[in-house]
Design a protein around this motif. Structure first.
Motif, short mmCIF file in Angstrom:
data_model
loop_
_atom_site.label_atom_id
_atom_site.label_comp_id
_atom_site.label_asym_id
_atom_site.label_seq_id
_atom_site.Cartn_x
_atom_site.Cartn_y
_atom_site.Cartn_z
N GLY A 377 0.82 -1.20 0.00
CA GLY A 377 0.00 0.00 0.00
C GLY A 377 0.86 1.25 0.00
N GLY A 378 0.22 2.40 -0.27
CA GLY A 378 0.98 3.65 -0.28
C GLY A 378 0.45 4.70 -1.22
N GLY A 379 -0.87 4.72 -1.49
CA GLY A 379 -1.45 5.77 -2.31
C GLY A 379 -0.89 5.81 -3.72
N SER A 380 -0.85 7.01 -4.30
CA SER A 380 -0.36 7.18 -5.67
C SER A 380 1.12 6.82 -5.77
CB SER A 380 -0.57 8.63 -6.12
OG SER A 380 -1.94 8.89 -6.31
N ALA A 411 -2.20 -4.47 -1.29
CA ALA A 411 -2.99 -3.50 -0.51
C ALA A 411 -2.98 -2.15 -1.20
CB ALA A 411 -2.42 -3.37 0.91
N SER A 412 -4.03 -1.40 -0.94
CA SER A 412 -4.10 0.03 -1.21
C SER A 412 -3.65 0.43 -2.61
CB SER A 412 -3.31 0.78 -0.13
OG SER A 412 -3.61 2.15 -0.12
N GLY A 413 -2.78 1.47 -2.68
CA GLY A 413 -2.39 2.01 -3.97
C GLY A 413 -1.70 1.03 -4.87
N GLY A 414 -0.94 0.09 -4.30
CA GLY A 414 -0.26 -0.91 -5.12
C GLY A 414 -1.24 -1.71 -5.96
N MET A 415 -2.40 -1.98 -5.39
CA MET A 415 -3.41 -2.75 -6.12
C MET A 415 -4.07 -1.93 -7.22
SD MET A 415 -3.38 -5.83 -5.24
CE MET A 415 -4.92 -6.44 -5.89
N LEU A 416 -4.06 -0.62 -7.08
CA LEU A 416 -4.56 0.24 -8.15
C LEU A 416 -3.67 0.08 -9.38
CD1 LEU A 416 -5.63 3.98 -7.76
CD2 LEU A 416 -4.54 3.11 -9.82
N GLY A 417 -2.34 0.19 -9.17
CA GLY A 417 -1.42 0.03 -10.28
C GLY A 417 -1.48 -1.36 -10.87
N ALA A 418 -1.60 -2.39 -10.02
CA ALA A 418 -1.64 -3.77 -10.49
C ALA A 418 -2.91 -4.04 -11.30
CB ALA A 418 -1.57 -4.72 -9.30
N THR A 419 -4.04 -3.54 -10.82
CA THR A 419 -5.32 -3.75 -11.52
C THR A 419 -5.29 -3.09 -12.89
OG1 THR A 419 -6.45 -3.75 -9.37
CG2 THR A 419 -7.81 -3.51 -11.33
N TYR A 420 -4.76 -1.89 -12.95
CA TYR A 420 -4.69 -1.16 -14.21
C TYR A 420 -3.77 -1.88 -15.20
CZ TYR A 420 -4.13 2.89 -17.34
OH TYR A 420 -4.11 3.74 -18.43
N PHE A 421 -2.63 -2.35 -14.74
CA PHE A 421 -1.70 -3.05 -15.63
C PHE A 421 -2.32 -4.33 -16.16
CE2 PHE A 421 1.84 -5.79 -16.75
CZ PHE A 421 2.68 -4.93 -17.44
N ARG A 422 -2.97 -5.10 -15.29
CA ARG A 422 -3.58 -6.35 -15.75
C ARG A 422 -4.67 -6.09 -16.78
NH1 ARG A 422 -7.40 -10.70 -12.63
NH2 ARG A 422 -8.76 -8.89 -12.72
N GLU A 423 -5.46 -5.03 -16.56
CA GLU A 423 -6.53 -4.71 -17.51
C GLU A 423 -5.96 -4.32 -18.87
OE1 GLU A 423 -9.93 -4.00 -19.54
OE2 GLU A 423 -9.68 -5.10 -17.66
N LEU A 424 -4.89 -3.54 -18.87
CA LEU A 424 -4.26 -3.17 -20.14
C LEU A 424 -3.72 -4.41 -20.85
CD1 LEU A 424 -2.33 0.06 -19.06
CD2 LEU A 424 -4.39 -0.06 -20.47
N TYR A 425 -3.15 -5.33 -20.08
CA TYR A 425 -2.66 -6.59 -20.66
C TYR A 425 -3.81 -7.38 -21.26
CZ TYR A 425 -1.06 -11.45 -20.77
OH TYR A 425 -0.78 -12.74 -21.15
N TYR A 426 -4.94 -7.43 -20.56
CA TYR A 426 -6.11 -8.17 -21.05
C TYR A 426 -6.63 -7.56 -22.35
CZ TYR A 426 -10.78 -10.28 -21.04
OH TYR A 426 -11.92 -10.95 -21.39
N HIS A 571 -18.54 -2.94 -8.62
CA HIS A 571 -17.67 -2.20 -9.53
C HIS A 571 -16.20 -2.44 -9.16
CE1 HIS A 571 -20.91 1.00 -10.73
NE2 HIS A 571 -21.34 -0.24 -10.85
N ILE A 572 -15.36 -2.60 -10.16
CA ILE A 572 -13.93 -2.83 -9.91
C ILE A 572 -13.32 -1.62 -9.19
CG2 ILE A 572 -11.68 -3.13 -11.01
CD1 ILE A 572 -13.50 -5.63 -10.91
N THR A 573 -13.76 -0.43 -9.55
CA THR A 573 -13.24 0.76 -8.87
C THR A 573 -13.62 0.76 -7.39
OG1 THR A 573 -15.19 1.95 -9.70
CG2 THR A 573 -13.11 2.24 -10.90
N SER A 574 -14.77 0.17 -7.06
CA SER A 574 -15.15 0.06 -5.65
C SER A 574 -14.27 -0.95 -4.93
CB SER A 574 -16.63 -0.34 -5.52
OG SER A 574 -17.49 0.72 -5.87
N ALA A 575 -13.93 -2.04 -5.62
CA ALA A 575 -13.02 -3.03 -5.02
C ALA A 575 -11.67 -2.39 -4.72
CB ALA A 575 -12.85 -4.22 -5.96
N ILE A 576 -11.17 -1.58 -5.67
CA ILE A 576 -9.91 -0.88 -5.45
C ILE A 576 -10.03 0.08 -4.27
CG2 ILE A 576 -8.31 0.81 -6.45
CD1 ILE A 576 -8.98 -0.40 -9.21
N ARG A 577 -11.13 0.82 -4.23
CA ARG A 577 -11.33 1.82 -3.16
C ARG A 577 -11.46 1.15 -1.80
NH1 ARG A 577 -15.99 3.89 -1.08
NH2 ARG A 577 -17.27 3.12 -2.80
N MET A 578 -12.18 0.04 -1.71
CA MET A 578 -12.31 -0.67 -0.45
C MET A 578 -10.96 -1.17 0.04
SD MET A 578 -15.75 -2.71 -1.54
CE MET A 578 -15.91 -3.82 -0.17
#
Length: 743
Positions: A377-380, A411-426, A571-578
């Motif tokens: 975790g760690g925000g942006s 956790a937290s911000g790290g999962m935001l970056g990970a989710t975005y990268f995986r979606e771009l890969y998909y 929503h995936i964005t809600s999963a990230i936010r939670m």
């Protein structure tokens, strides 16, 4: 003698008497100034990037003349609100103002010490911040300062013009009331019998910025007449408070339009202006009844919240809160009855099928290395760092990183970056023209999210908390959680505007790695595990021997437990936010259970995602040993491992009083590290000579210049994060991963 006389005149001058009065009376109004001074100077909320809200205000995604002008306008509103409020509260002690022309102007002129200091501090700190953090050129910095000054001056001149006209109207009303000049003079020169106990001695004051005049003796004036003049000005002043409220309501209702999303710092200043105005009007009207009335108001508000008359609790978007029947019971017995051994075995078997599908992508006669990824975790800061590491790894592996990865969590911000990268890969796998290594994507994930969150917190969460939006038949509050998700979708071109069910089949076919989001349940500290796949095997430890009569459930499989509440529509964005709900910055999300529970940041339980990963590896240890060449365990973290913060050589009284209270909070990540290192040591025994742990860590170029734990990054911080990959430790880790996958 002359020096003594000068000191006496200075002490009894109007500016000094006003300054001292602020510290003697209504000190609560100074709290706002303390917060602002502390914030811009790197004290209050520094770790969350609070200073950036004021020193680098963003408007429409840019820091420019217009953004600083809006900040200046808001700052001017705050200054004038403070001037108006203190004018209402304090002018009864300075009756000589009633005998001057334009008393409000003269009051503001003499009460300008604190506002002037703040403006000068803003300009100085803004220069430093833009020069060394934003890396702006000198002409650009001067343009930003010009915008700020223009905004402040516009509001100040507008207010003075308003009160200049108010002076004229007051004069006309007095002429109508008293009639001919003789009656007027007879009235005002009729002395009042009772003394004015609140009056404070003033010898001189500034009548203009360049002229000092002696304060007039008003003992021969009628006290009630002087009070009537000041009250007329008070009424004119209170109108401006109402205008501030109307402005905040307009901003709240127009928040969906980009042009109305003013810089977060400006929103906070306007909100402070409104609070000061309300506090002043409240104290002025209720006088000695202000505290009892406040207590009654708080008691009534608490009663309404307790009985659901007022309910602005945040909800996870996509979940069904409409149907109250059939909500799952949240209790130890209910969890044990739901997450059974049979469910564990069925979910485990389904995941083995996913692993078999993953294995089928490789040659039959070759055992591929299996990659699992963890993100801290760690925000942006963490989101940007994680994305940079994934991009570099994938480029060095020639696009094979996601193909070898089976499991991602954190956790937290790290999962935001990970989710975005995986979606771009998909999307790339689906044939869309996406270059995963393009720097534009790292720029998108590093864009500001704090601005919209704080803006909505100021203008909506406190002013219009009843506003909502609908998804199907469900209604959700338009709060800062909504603002966060909306802004995130805008930054990422809405590629994350999906639901949990959209990833169910791609994960099942092993087209993309399994990705698990987590959150911490506040009620008892259990982990909420969010995945489109059934993962009850992650919800409890598995004892090889019957050392316990019951199953110890320490997690909740979100999709299965809330299936009747349409969990797969989350929503995936809600999963990230939670997963990234840092206290107060984002609202806790409430879940439709019985009784209702709420969740917050995953980092409270595990800031690195390692515990979930270790349980996954332990569960499938047999399959992994039989079908792979080994485990490549990659941890991407935004803090230095095994670091020791600066130790004080001596301690003051504050340290002795407060250190025992905050020791756990200050060393929370380190304690998690030590505990998890011990678990990893045991895990190595299940994969003899086949377990490889690689750590990528963000180490700032200068230790005291680390990127803030915030949803906002400065230009310098973005560069620092990108360059951290080039340090020797991370270069060695990159080489090691490439070597392992080349075998």
């Amino acid at each position: 003698m002359k020096v003594k006389l000068l000191l006496i005149k200075t002490y009894y001058s109007f500016p000094i008497q006003l300054l001292l009065l602020h510290f003697r009376k209504y000190q609560v109004l100074l709290v706002f100034w303390v917060i602002l001074f502390s914030t811009i100077n790197g004290g209050f909320a520094k770790v969350f990037g609070g200073d950036a809200l004021y020193l680098a205000p963003e408007y429409l995604g840019k820091v420019n003349f217009y953004s600083t002008t809006i900040l200046g306008l808001a700052n001017g509103m705050f200054i004038m609100s403070w001037q108006i409020t203190t004018f209402i509260l304090h002018t009864g002690r300075f009756k000589f103002l009633a005998t001057t022309s334009q008393p409000f102007f003269k009051y503001c002129l003499n009460n300008a010490i604190i506002p002037l200091l703040f403006i000068l501090s803003m300009l100085f700190r803004g220069w430093e911040y833009q020069r060394y953090e934003q890396l702006s050129s000198i002409p650009d910095i001067m343009l930003l300062g010009e915008g700020y000054i223009c905004g402040v001056l516009f509001i100040i001149f507008f207010c003075f013009f308003y009160f200049f006209n108010a002076d004229k109207n007051i004069g006309r009303r007095l002429e109508k009331r008293f009639g001919n000049p003789r009656n007027f003079v007879r009235m005002i020169l009729k002395p009042t019998q009772e003394p004015d106990e609140n009056a404070l001695p003033v010898h001189n004051y500034f009548s203009t910025p360049w002229r000092i005049r002696r304060a007039r003796n008003v003992d021969h004036y009628n006290k009630h007449y002087l009070d009537s003049i000041l009250k007329q000005h008070h009424f004119a002043a209170m109108i401006t408070v109402g205008c501030a409220l109307i402005f905040l309501v307009i901003l709240a209702y127009m928040m969906d339009y980009d042009v109305f999303r003013i810089p977060a710092g400006a929103s906070v200043l306007i909100f402070f202006a409104f609070l000061i105005g309300v506090a002043g009007a409240y104290s002025y009207m209720l006088q000695t009844w202000s505290i009892p009335f406040l207590l009654i108001t708080l008691f009534a508000l608490n009663w309404m919240v307790e009985h659901d008359w007022v309910d602005n609790r945040n909800k996870a978007y996509g979940l069904n809160y409409y149907e109250k029947k059939g909500r799952p019971e949240y209790s130890v017995a209910a969890l044990q009855a739901f997450f059974t051994k049979e469910k564990y075995e069925a979910d485990k078997e389904q995941t083995i099928q996913i692993l078999n599908s993953w294995k089928a992508k490789f040659p039959v006669n070759k055992k591929p290395p299996l990659i699992v990824l963890n993100f801290s975790g760690g925000g942006s800061r963490s989101a940007t760092w994680s994305f940079h590491v994934l991009q570099r790894l994938d480029s060095l592996l020639k696009g094979q990183l996601m193909g070898h990865t089976v499991f991602m969590t954190g956790a937290s911000g790290g999962m935001l970056g990970a989710t975005y990268f995986r979606e771009l890969y998909y999307e790339q796998q689906q044939g869309k023209r996406i270059n995963l290594w393009d720097s534009i994507y790292a720029d998108k994930v590093s864009q500001d999210l704090l601005n919209s969150v704080f803006s909505v917190m100021a203008v909506n969460d406190f002013i219009t908390p009843w506003r909502s939006f609908s998804v199907g038949k469900n209604h959700y509050s338009k709060d800062r959680g909504y603002a966060f998700e909306t802004q995130l979708n805008e930054h990422t071109d809405s590629v994350l505007a999906k639901s949990l069910k959209d990833y169910q089949q791609p994960e099942r076919n092993a087209e993309i790695p399994m990705l698990v989001w987590s959150a911490t349940i506040n009620t008892d500290g259990r982990r909420l595990i969010i995945s489109p796949q059934p993962v009850s095997y992650l919800c409890s430890p598995q004892y090889l021997y019957p050392t316990r009569q019951v199953r110890d459930i320490d997690g909740v499989d979100f999709a299965q437990y809330f299936a009747a509440q349409d969990a797969m529509d989350l929503h995936i964005t809600s999963a990230i936010r939670m997963c990234a709900t840092f206290p107060y910055v984002l609202p806790n999300a409430y879940l439709p259970s019985n009784p209702i529970i709420d969740v917050m940041d995953a980092g409270i339980r595990d800031n690195f995602g390692q515990q979930t990963t270790l349980r996954y590896l332990y569960t499938f240890r047999k399959w992994i040993n039989e079908n792979t060449s080994g485990v490549v365990y990659i941890q991407i973290r935004d803090t230095r491992k095994n670091d020791i913060s600066a130790i004080k050589k001596s301690k003051d009284l504050g340290d002795l009083l407060f250190e025992p209270l905050f020791t756990m909070q200050q060393h929370w990540s380190s304690m998690q590290d030590f505990d998890q290192d011990d678990l990893i040591n045991y895990m190595e025994g299940y994969f003899p000579d086949k377990f490889h742990r690689i750590i990528f860590q963000y180490v700032p170029e200068k230790q005291d210049k680390a990127a803030a734990l915030s949803w906002h990054l400065t230009s310098r911080e973005k560069l620092d994060i990108a360059h951290a990959l080039d340090n020797p430790g991370n270069q060695s880790a990159l080489d090691y991963v490439v070597k392992l996958l080349a075998q």
